[in-house]
Design an enzyme around this catalytic site. Sequence first.
Site, PDB file in Angstrom:
ATOM      1  CB  THR A 491      -0.935  -0.002   1.221  1.00  0.00           C
ATOM      2  OG1 THR A 491      -1.653  -1.239   1.268  1.00  0.00           O
ATOM      3  CG2 THR A 491      -1.941   1.145   1.144  1.00  0.00           C
ATOM      4  CD  GLU A 492       2.741   3.925   3.663  1.00  0.00           C
ATOM      5  OE1 GLU A 492       3.277   4.777   2.945  1.00  0.00           O
ATOM      6  OE2 GLU A 492       1.979   4.207   4.603  1.00  0.00           O
ATOM      7  CB  SER A 493       6.869   1.671  -1.088  1.00  0.00           C
ATOM      8  OG  SER A 493       7.088   0.303  -0.743  1.00  0.00           O
TER       9      SER A 493
END
Length: 640
Positions: A491-493
């Site tokens: 989700t982040e990176s």
Amino acid sequence: MRVLLIAALVGLAGTAAATTPAQRSLFLDTLAAAEQGRLDETPAARRQLENYPLHDYLTAADLSHRLRTDASAALDRRIDAFVTAHPDLPPARALRGRWLASLTRRERWDTLLAAVDTDADGTANRCRAVHARIARGGEPATEALELWRVGHSQPDACDPVFAWLEDSGRLSADEILLRARLALLEGHFGLVRYLGRKLPEDRAARTDRWLDVAQNPERLASAGPLDTDVAVYVFKRLALRDLDAATDLYPRLVERLNPDAAQQYEMKRYLALLYAQNHESEALAWFARLDHARMDAHELGWEIRAAIYQQRWPLVIEAIHDLPPELADEEEWRYWQARALAETGDDEAARARYQALARERSYHGYLAADALGLDYSLNERPLAPDTDALARLRAQPALARAEELRALGMDHQAGREWNVLVDRLDGAALGQAARVAHDWGWHIRAITTLAKADYWDDLDIRYPTPFRDAVATAADRAGIDPAYAYAIIRTESLFQPAVRSPAGAIGLMQLMPGTARLVARQNGEPTPSTTALTDPATNARLGTRYLRDMLDRWHGNLALATASYNAGPNRIARWLPAESMDPAIWIANIPYTETRKYVQRAMSHMTVFQQRLTESIVPLAERLDPIRPRYADDDTAGEG
């Protein structure tokens, strides 16, 4: 099938496998020479690299260096020929931008006008073209004023155009005041001040009054005469600071200013949205006052969320029923329609809707499956090899350039080539390109390219588990599920170890350097450098430790911990309900769209990663705990 696909890919023309380490070393040395203006000193190297995929990068670097010192028409012709012959080559595009700026500085107006595409080259080059026409004796007032009439600062290339407007008397006080108003309405107060200094004293007093009330919206009630659009803008700023004060002022402001229907709608809309996002009961009353024919998807969605938060289930059913068909078909509203039907006792209709939605691999699909006690549908369907599509992919030089740049560790430049590549591929070839990127271990490009191909069911591509040892070790030490760690990483990176966000977050789990230093200090570790945070093991260790801190902060509540990882724990504390609440209802009403979708995506991703890592799944119903207003042993949990 997988073996067949790999075999089909072996013959890709220009692949990195066909390039030797010696060629790569020679290219890097020759590129450095070109960037220093010494390409002519390396004729033997250029001959050896003639068929190398990145050969044209040498020419681009050489011409870029020459442009700094050579003002000849001959060089202009060489650059023009090169960029025309290579319209999609990223360094040629960059060279073209520098060349157009150089032509302006050197006042090569005819060459500039022949080269600029005012429809595609952006604002700076549009300004350069207008500047050129002015310099050649034209009077392009219409185009110049179009560039002027915006509410934000324009590129420096526009300054000569604006100076011409001013010197020729075309920047009247009305024109300046118009732009100042546009700037105010876009929140660019510095530009308003700058423009105010160009106005006569009486007009400047007007911009001063605008700025005073915009920066002090509590003065709106007693402010002198104001333009209605300015007053509406200030009203919205007041509502952000003091919603109840804005609500009290609304009828008096309408009576005083007599705003038109659109302006009244904008004020009421803002109050409705803020009350909904603040989880206040007044939200539904304000939504009821809106002209629903004007409402967009955002406003319609928040009306439904406000009804969900207040558990006004008949109103939820009615509002979803009245949605445009394309919105009503979205998974979020399909789930809440089924949930509302179940809450009102229409079990048969609810079951039918739950069953249809439970076939989907998604957060709301999983909630629907939980409602019926069904197993989750992951719908895995690996992408099949396609010989014709592979041939179309193989025909694109950008593919070989991207792979070679990856092999050289030049991922940023490789990404530019990949963008060129995917813009030229059809759906089937995009799918095969996604598989190629996956096989390279370039997971962000694989995932985004597969999405561009509108193919969603190859879970091998969409949910890879790179850096498995580092992630597993970090998750184990932090005491969290590795599937949860992977869900946050994705989700982040999208698995990028060195990516940096505009805000400065770094790496796989997008740690801010300050947060990483704090976590390291709390755990007795050395202060990590920025470079260290690009190491997957270091980043995963600190990121999972911070995630553990968020779980501890919220007594193991996954929804609150995940939201806190994205938006910060203090903000989440302000969003806690007055009474214990169903987690799905709370998640649906997270005020920030980014954070709401972040939590939903992370919970959905965790489900798939659990299956891929352990071949088992813990249902959302068991993972998501009720959202409590505060915890008995944490007196600050409900405070901001």
